[in-house]
Design an enzyme around this catalytic site. Structure first.
Site, PDB file in Angstrom:
ATOM      1  N   ARG A  62      78.080  97.050 117.730  1.00  0.00           N
ATOM      2  CA  ARG A  62      78.563  96.055 116.770  1.00  0.00           C
ATOM      3  C   ARG A  62      79.303  94.916 117.476  1.00  0.00           C
ATOM      4  NH1 ARG A  62      84.101  96.748 113.325  1.00  0.00           N
ATOM      5  NH2 ARG A  62      83.869  94.823 112.155  1.00  0.00           N
TER       6      ARG A  62
ATOM      7  N   TYR B 213      84.139  93.701 120.378  1.00  0.00           N
ATOM      8  CA  TYR B 213      84.561  95.103 120.328  1.00  0.00           C
ATOM      9  C   TYR B 213      84.135  95.938 121.534  1.00  0.00           C
ATOM     10  CZ  TYR B 213      85.381  93.549 115.561  1.00  0.00           C
ATOM     11  OH  TYR B 213      85.817  92.852 114.465  1.00  0.00           O
TER      12      TYR B 213
ATOM     13  N   PRO C  89      86.611 100.996 108.385  1.00  0.00           N
ATOM     14  CA  PRO C  89      85.205 100.668 108.161  1.00  0.00           C
ATOM     15  C   PRO C  89      84.523  99.947 109.327  1.00  0.00           C
ATOM     16  CG  PRO C  89      86.643  99.283 106.820  1.00  0.00           C
ATOM     17  CD  PRO C  89      87.497 100.372 107.388  1.00  0.00           C
ATOM     18  N   ASN C  90      83.285 100.329 109.536  1.00  0.00           N
ATOM     19  CA  ASN C  90      82.379  99.745 110.533  1.00  0.00           C
ATOM     20  C   ASN C  90      82.703 100.130 111.973  1.00  0.00           C
ATOM     21  OD1 ASN C  90      80.794  98.226 108.565  1.00  0.00           O
ATOM     22  ND2 ASN C  90      82.646  97.004 108.320  1.00  0.00           N
TER      23      ASN C  90
ATOM     24  N   GLU D 207      99.539 100.382 115.028  1.00  0.00           N
ATOM     25  CA  GLU D 207      98.336  99.682 114.539  1.00  0.00           C
ATOM     26  C   GLU D 207      97.559  99.178 115.750  1.00  0.00           C
ATOM     27  OE1 GLU D 207      99.448  96.340 112.099  1.00  0.00           O
ATOM     28  OE2 GLU D 207      97.448  95.445 112.200  1.00  0.00           O
TER      29      GLU D 207
ATOM     30  N   HIS E 140      94.062  97.283 117.312  1.00  0.00           N
ATOM     31  CA  HIS E 140      92.848  96.467 117.134  1.00  0.00           C
ATOM     32  C   HIS E 140      92.208  96.264 118.496  1.00  0.00           C
ATOM     33  CE1 HIS E 140      93.933  95.634 113.035  1.00  0.00           C
ATOM     34  NE2 HIS E 140      95.148  95.344 113.448  1.00  0.00           N
TER      35      HIS E 140
ATOM     36  N   ALA F 120      88.701  96.153 108.794  1.00  0.00           N
ATOM     37  CA  ALA F 120      88.788  95.074 107.799  1.00  0.00           C
ATOM     38  C   ALA F 120      89.876  95.340 106.764  1.00  0.00           C
ATOM     39  CB  ALA F 120      87.438  94.901 107.111  1.00  0.00           C
TER      40      ALA F 120
ATOM     41  N   ASN G 209      93.459 102.144 113.345  1.00  0.00           N
ATOM     42  CA  ASN G 209      92.785 100.848 113.327  1.00  0.00           C
ATOM     43  C   ASN G 209      92.189 100.716 111.928  1.00  0.00           C
ATOM     44  OD1 ASN G 209      91.234  98.578 113.506  1.00  0.00           O
ATOM     45  ND2 ASN G 209      90.286  99.115 115.478  1.00  0.00           N
TER      46      ASN G 209
ATOM     47  N   ARG H  29      91.294  84.915 116.434  1.00  0.00           N
ATOM     48  CA  ARG H  29      90.090  84.852 115.590  1.00  0.00           C
ATOM     49  C   ARG H  29      90.382  84.099 114.290  1.00  0.00           C
ATOM     50  NH1 ARG H  29      87.462  90.625 115.427  1.00  0.00           N
ATOM     51  NH2 ARG H  29      85.725  89.382 114.619  1.00  0.00           N
TER      52      ARG H  29
END
Ligand code: DQA
Length: 155
Positions: free
Chosen positions: A26, A31, A18-19, A107, A109, A86, A83, A116
């Site tokens: 964004r 990112y 998502p996103n 995975e 990111h 969220a 990825n 974070r």
């Protein structure tokens, strides 16, 4: 090497959660400025050079992501770059789908999730992933693809 895809060609699937359709605009401090389209285009170019089949998929919907992971087994995908965005921190369903299909995955990111908020330090995926890439920006996908190209299952 499993290379069970059509005509013996290795098949790699890139899944974004998502996103990530908003990449480029964004929270660019986390990112970067690359769009997902640009990232996917670079991955497609590299896969073509390597003679590997590459499919890309993005969804904001957890159920669609689960369906796409299930589809990967029917498609005889050899390796997944994911990825989960969220859903990294929430989705038992996506984890279970990846465990169910048994396809090795990395995975990815863009941001360094460990630098974070504490809730981003937890992942439902890392312990069943072959490995993780975090904090290397869009380059992380390209490095993960290089790994996938070389992956033989004997690492
Ligand atoms: C992300 C990190 C996640 O915590 C976040 O929810 C995202 C993107 C990353 O690529 O850095 O959407 O997966």
């Amino acid at each position: 090497m499993s290379q069970s895809g059509m005509a013996g060609t290795k098949s790699i699937l890139v899944i974004n959660g998502p996103n990530l359709n908003l990449l480029g605009s964004r929270e660019t401090e986390f990112y970067g400025r690359d769009t997902l389209e640009a990232i996917n285009a670079r991955l497609a170019k590299r896969a073509a050079e390597a003679g590997v089949r590459l499919a890309t998929y993005q969804s904001n919907s957890e159920s669609d992501l689960v369906e796409r992971i299930q589809q990967a087994r029917r498609d005889k995908v050899d390796f997944i770059l994911v990825n989960p965005a969220a859903y990294t921190h929430t989705s038992v369903a996506m984890r279970d789908a990846l465990a169910a299909v048994g396809i090795p995955f990395v995975e990815v990111h863009l941001s360094n999730v460990f630098a974070r908020e504490p809730f981003r330090h937890e992942s439902y995926f890392s312990d069943i992933a072959v490995g993780t890439v975090s904090g290397l920006g869009a380059k992380g996908y390209e490095l993960a693809l290089e790994f996938a190209l070389q992956y033989s299952g004997k690492e």
